[in-house]
Design a protein around this motif. Structure first.
Motif, PDB file in Angstrom:
ATOM      1  N   VAL B 223       0.874  -1.170   0.000  1.00  0.00           N
ATOM      2  CA  VAL B 223       0.000   0.000   0.000  1.00  0.00           C
ATOM      3  C   VAL B 223       0.912   1.221   0.000  1.00  0.00           C
ATOM      4  CG1 VAL B 223      -1.738   1.219   1.358  1.00  0.00           C
ATOM      5  CG2 VAL B 223      -1.814  -1.267   1.174  1.00  0.00           C
ATOM      6  N   LYS B 224       0.463   2.302  -0.636  1.00  0.00           N
ATOM      7  CA  LYS B 224       1.240   3.549  -0.684  1.00  0.00           C
ATOM      8  C   LYS B 224       1.608   3.982   0.743  1.00  0.00           C
ATOM      9  CE  LYS B 224       0.199   7.223  -4.027  1.00  0.00           C
ATOM     10  NZ  LYS B 224      -0.855   8.193  -4.344  1.00  0.00           N
ATOM     11  N   PRO B 225       2.829   4.447   0.937  1.00  0.00           N
ATOM     12  CA  PRO B 225       3.234   4.868   2.279  1.00  0.00           C
ATOM     13  C   PRO B 225       2.234   5.861   2.883  1.00  0.00           C
ATOM     14  CG  PRO B 225       5.114   4.915   0.786  1.00  0.00           C
ATOM     15  CD  PRO B 225       3.905   4.589  -0.044  1.00  0.00           C
ATOM     16  N   GLY B 255      11.042 -11.893  -2.260  1.00  0.00           N
ATOM     17  CA  GLY B 255       9.958 -11.393  -3.109  1.00  0.00           C
ATOM     18  C   GLY B 255       9.755  -9.906  -2.886  1.00  0.00           C
ATOM     19  N   ALA B 256       9.872  -9.478  -1.628  1.00  0.00           N
ATOM     20  CA  ALA B 256       9.703  -8.069  -1.299  1.00  0.00           C
ATOM     21  C   ALA B 256      10.807  -7.241  -1.946  1.00  0.00           C
ATOM     22  CB  ALA B 256       9.703  -7.877   0.213  1.00  0.00           C
ATOM     23  N   SER B 257      12.002  -7.806  -1.986  1.00  0.00           N
ATOM     24  CA  SER B 257      13.086  -7.032  -2.601  1.00  0.00           C
ATOM     25  C   SER B 257      12.874  -6.942  -4.111  1.00  0.00           C
ATOM     26  CB  SER B 257      14.446  -7.608  -2.182  1.00  0.00           C
ATOM     27  OG  SER B 257      15.152  -8.142  -3.269  1.00  0.00           O
ATOM     28  N   ALA B 258      12.314  -8.004  -4.714  1.00  0.00           N
ATOM     29  CA  ALA B 258      11.962  -7.921  -6.136  1.00  0.00           C
ATOM     30  C   ALA B 258      10.860  -6.884  -6.349  1.00  0.00           C
ATOM     31  CB  ALA B 258      11.529  -9.284  -6.657  1.00  0.00           C
ATOM     32  N   ALA B 259       9.916  -6.825  -5.411  1.00  0.00           N
ATOM     33  CA  ALA B 259       8.821  -5.853  -5.509  1.00  0.00           C
ATOM     34  C   ALA B 259       9.366  -4.432  -5.406  1.00  0.00           C
ATOM     35  CB  ALA B 259       7.778  -6.107  -4.422  1.00  0.00           C
ATOM     36  N   ALA B 260      10.382  -4.260  -4.572  1.00  0.00           N
ATOM     37  CA  ALA B 260      10.991  -2.933  -4.429  1.00  0.00           C
ATOM     38  C   ALA B 260      11.588  -2.492  -5.764  1.00  0.00           C
ATOM     39  CB  ALA B 260      12.059  -2.955  -3.343  1.00  0.00           C
ATOM     40  N   SER B 261      12.217  -3.437  -6.493  1.00  0.00           N
ATOM     41  CA  SER B 261      12.744  -3.098  -7.821  1.00  0.00           C
ATOM     42  C   SER B 261      11.610  -2.811  -8.793  1.00  0.00           C
ATOM     43  CB  SER B 261      13.574  -4.259  -8.393  1.00  0.00           C
ATOM     44  OG  SER B 261      14.657  -4.550  -7.553  1.00  0.00           O
ATOM     45  N   HIS B 262      10.502  -3.514  -8.604  1.00  0.00           N
ATOM     46  CA  HIS B 262       9.404  -3.404  -9.567  1.00  0.00           C
ATOM     47  C   HIS B 262       8.609  -2.126  -9.388  1.00  0.00           C
ATOM     48  CE1 HIS B 262       5.210  -4.923 -10.923  1.00  0.00           C
ATOM     49  NE2 HIS B 262       5.815  -4.384 -11.949  1.00  0.00           N
ATOM     50  N   THR B 263       8.054  -1.910  -8.213  1.00  0.00           N
ATOM     51  CA  THR B 263       7.163  -0.759  -8.039  1.00  0.00           C
ATOM     52  C   THR B 263       7.563   0.084  -6.835  1.00  0.00           C
ATOM     53  OG1 THR B 263       5.666  -2.213  -6.812  1.00  0.00           O
ATOM     54  CG2 THR B 263       5.149  -1.811  -9.122  1.00  0.00           C
ATOM     55  N   ALA B 264       8.812  -0.103  -6.371  1.00  0.00           N
ATOM     56  CA  ALA B 264       9.283   0.624  -5.196  1.00  0.00           C
ATOM     57  C   ALA B 264       8.342   0.426  -4.012  1.00  0.00           C
ATOM     58  CB  ALA B 264       9.470   2.116  -5.507  1.00  0.00           C
ATOM     59  N   ALA B 265       7.638  -0.730  -4.014  1.00  0.00           N
ATOM     60  CA  ALA B 265       6.691  -0.996  -2.930  1.00  0.00           C
ATOM     61  C   ALA B 265       7.455  -1.347  -1.664  1.00  0.00           C
ATOM     62  CB  ALA B 265       5.776  -2.154  -3.309  1.00  0.00           C
ATOM     63  N   LEU B 266       6.966  -0.845  -0.546  1.00  0.00           N
ATOM     64  CA  LEU B 266       7.480  -1.270   0.748  1.00  0.00           C
ATOM     65  C   LEU B 266       6.580  -2.415   1.190  1.00  0.00           C
ATOM     66  CD1 LEU B 266       7.967   2.293   2.186  1.00  0.00           C
ATOM     67  CD2 LEU B 266       9.784   0.689   1.537  1.00  0.00           C
TER      68      LEU B 266
END
Lengths: 461, 461
Positions: B223-225, B255-266
């Protein structure tokens, strides 16, 4: 060399007698005959006193009239006639019978008596029996096919190195039909119904030493009483030679009680059973689909040297989902070394993520895949490659399939698994890639289970 | 009534300007235009200074030249032109923009600056923005379709009561294409890419009060910060009105680190997130396929009064697997009362199991299903019915589909779910049954998750 020559006659008989054969369209006896006539190359002897010449074949009044000893006798007559037929088969010298007929132990005490009687006769003559109350045996290589289902009800799958052992006949029929749709190659299959004689342990041993078979898939609801230890012994030997994947019915107590109604299986405590599977290095499958997803990968791929997975994708989301699922199944998705990341960075614009997954983004071209895959494969940093290629973005062409296959075959020590999602365009890529012997899955989670299976097997043997 | 009138213009605009439209075949600007021309009934204003009359439309040099205020502005031009276009849109009075263009925060610090600038302008003029770096919005009901993928790359699914919110654009495109293949009905979908403005919380609230939508499916990586609390608040309100099913990317730390590369999601800690979902009564899906399997059931069925499942099958194995999986998902598969068992026993030969599952065996006819289903449904002992009908045994005909549907509609307070496995003959039954609004699954495990979803919802609202 077969380890179980006593079971050869079921799959490779030089002649088959069909007792209860019929020329009547729609009858069970006709369906068996039609299916044999379609693909079986040996001699066929239809046995039914009502007929003499039908469907271009000479018919026989009884087994005793047949001029040779039929190697396999298929029996599809009323239950109470079966003991007599078995005795006749024994006298004739046959040593293998498939009893399709129902009306035995599954139907109550009277049927149970009939089954016991049939068993005594089979033992007396040394006849091995598949059945009763089953759909029997299937061998795509010799055309033996006692499954009494016409091709418009059950399509036959393409040939391939998979064998299926199923305690449920209807399950086996529907899954064969589904495998045909999916293009999954099946060599042999067996359903033994009440398993009065031949059981899962026999069949596991037979397929274990069968060179046509690379993977064995099993659906069982329980091992025959008294056969538990032998099952483990055989499985331990077989899994040294080839992978065995098993789906167990009756894992919960309510499921076990349903299994008791179905096949009188004593399902037992599933934790204990699971321990036994682990000892025997059998891969347990949670779901029907998983059985085949893992089977397809094991049938076609070499086993990797380790469990480090490299991912190249043009879609971030499926890449993330892939990582999550690989980790869930105990695989490694290592971050690439700084030098490999650097090489990739120099190759691509800043939008491309290079840590692993390599996310080429929706703008990726065939050439981008070629560069990224070659670089990752040649880095020595991964043991398995997962390619996610969504074909919806308009840049990629289906030639990507050949490109992936070329790289995969050049580096055949590293197994490749491909994921593509969607409808027509996805199917086109799938056909291109699977045509070259590389498995394709339509969801990352399915591919993750396939990766799990091949990595599991890298520790076998 | 819409709860979010500020978002109406994205899905129901009376006019759309396409900035960066192009008549060039194969171009992004052409694909957007083609898709709008195909189904959108409002006014379309292509904006591109190079053209005057193309594709039967008048083209405009700039937004300012358009004779009215376009309600929605779709922007597909180079990133550095976007702030200027947004300002022009603001001056023109437009209050909604979809920015398809990439080259913003996802591409590095320079892109991030450009995005911040665009955001400031949007705020200044009160323009709500979907994007940038996205495929945008899709509404099957009004024909709004900014997904820049031609129909041969991404087929459009049939209309239906499902909405999809996806953080991944490529994922959404491929899943829409797949849904078309599977015949899953989708009304609206959105992908907001970098979500500089409109985010998952906004969209959840919008679809929550949208009467065209019965089920909301979400794929998000975080979710957006600063929006976590609001997300839970909105979700709690929405799930009182309709089911929300969510698949989370980045559940594992890799997976979270891949997500960070993908959509900068936390992505955060998944256990915490899972707790929040539970609080909000959102159904969490483990896999992509589950999202749609559950969605299909929730879109079409009433919610049951309880969680007692009755099973009628013609195949023992799939019946056993069904029971195992229902129990795994917390459902009840009660043994029928002695009196109900007795009634069933009197109806059928001894081979038929009557405890639940009712196993009619491979010899079952359409009439057997009719008798068994009617008896079980009218007993009052179950809240949900699962029908397993394997069509490979030659007795059943596809008319069984209508027969099942007739009973289901007559007793519409009890939801029916059907399982059939195989290829052609299975598809025929599936078409017949789904044509009557009853969901069909090709594996028992998939159906079990659907049952879980509808039973879960019986406790909602």
């Amino acid at each position: 060399m077969s380890k179980r020559p006593d079971l050869e006659a079921f799959f490779n008989p030089s002649s088959i007698a069909v007792v209860g054969a019929s020329p009547k369209p729609g009858s069970l006896g006709r369906a068996i005959l039609d299916n044999l006539l379609l693909r079986y190359k040996g001699k066929i002897y239809p046995v039914n006193p009502k007929y003499q010449n039908e469907l271009g074949l000479k018919w026989y009044h009884s087994l005793s009239e047949i001029p040779e000893t039929p190697e396999l006798v298929v029996i599809a007559v009323r239950a109470d006639f079966v003991p007599g037929i078995l005795r006749e088969a024994g006298e004739k010298g046959s040593r293998a019978a498939v009893i399709i007929s129902g009306g035995f132990a599954e139907s109550g005490p009277k049927g149970r008596e009939l089954q016991d009687e049939a068993y005594r006769i089979a033992r007396e003559y040394g006849i091995r029996v598949v059945g009763p109350n089953c759909i029997g045996v299937y061998n795509a290589l010799t055309g033996v096919d006692t499954f009494f289902l016409p091709h418009d009800r059950m399509r036959r799958p393409p040939r391939g190195p998979i064998a299926i052992i199923s305690q449920s006949g209807a399950f086996l029929a529907s899954i064969m039909d589904w495998a045909a749709l999916e293009g999954i190659g099946i060599a042999k299959a067996v359903n033994f119904g009440n398993k009065m004689d031949v059981d899962e342990v026999d069949m596991l041993e037979y397929f274990g030493w069968d060179d046509d078979i690379r993977v064995i898939l099993m659906y069982i609801e329980g091992v025959k009483p008294g056969r538990g230890r032998r099952f483990i012994e055989v499985a331990r030997e077989v899994t040294r030679r080839k992978p065995v994947i098993l789906l167990k019915g009756g894992k919960t107590s309510r499921g076990a009680s349903a299994a008791a109604s179905h096949t009188a299986a004593l399902a037992g405590d599933h934790a204990v059973f699971r321990g036994a599977l682990k000892q025997a290095r059998i891969i347990e499958s949670d779901e029907i689909l998983d059985l085949f997803d893992m089977g397809k990968a094991l049938a076609h791929l070499r086993f990797p040297r380790g469990k480090r997975v490299g991912i190249v994708t043009n879609a971030g989301g499926p890449g993330v989902i892939m990582v999550d699922n690989l980790i869930r199944y105990g695989l490694d998705v290592p971050e690439f070394s700084p030098s490999l990341q650097e090489r990739l960075k120099q190759m691509f614009p800043p939008r491309v993520a290079v840590k692993n997954p390599v996310d080429l983004t929706g703008d990726a071209s065939n050439e981008d895949y070629e560069k990224a895959l070659t670089t990752v494969v040649e880095s020595g940093e991964v043991d398995i490659i997962v390619v996610i290629a969504l074909m919806q973005p308009p840049v990629l062409t289906v030639d990507l399939g050949d490109l992936i296959a070329d790289i995969a075959w050049k580096h055949h020590e590293i197994p490749f698994i491909v994921v593509t999602m969607g409808s027509d365009i996805a199917k086109k890529l799938e056909e291109r890639v699977e045509g070259r012997g590389i498995p394709v899955y339509n969801f990352p989670e399915r591919a993750a289970r396939a990766v799990y299976a091949i990595a599991h097997c890298s520790k076998c043997g």
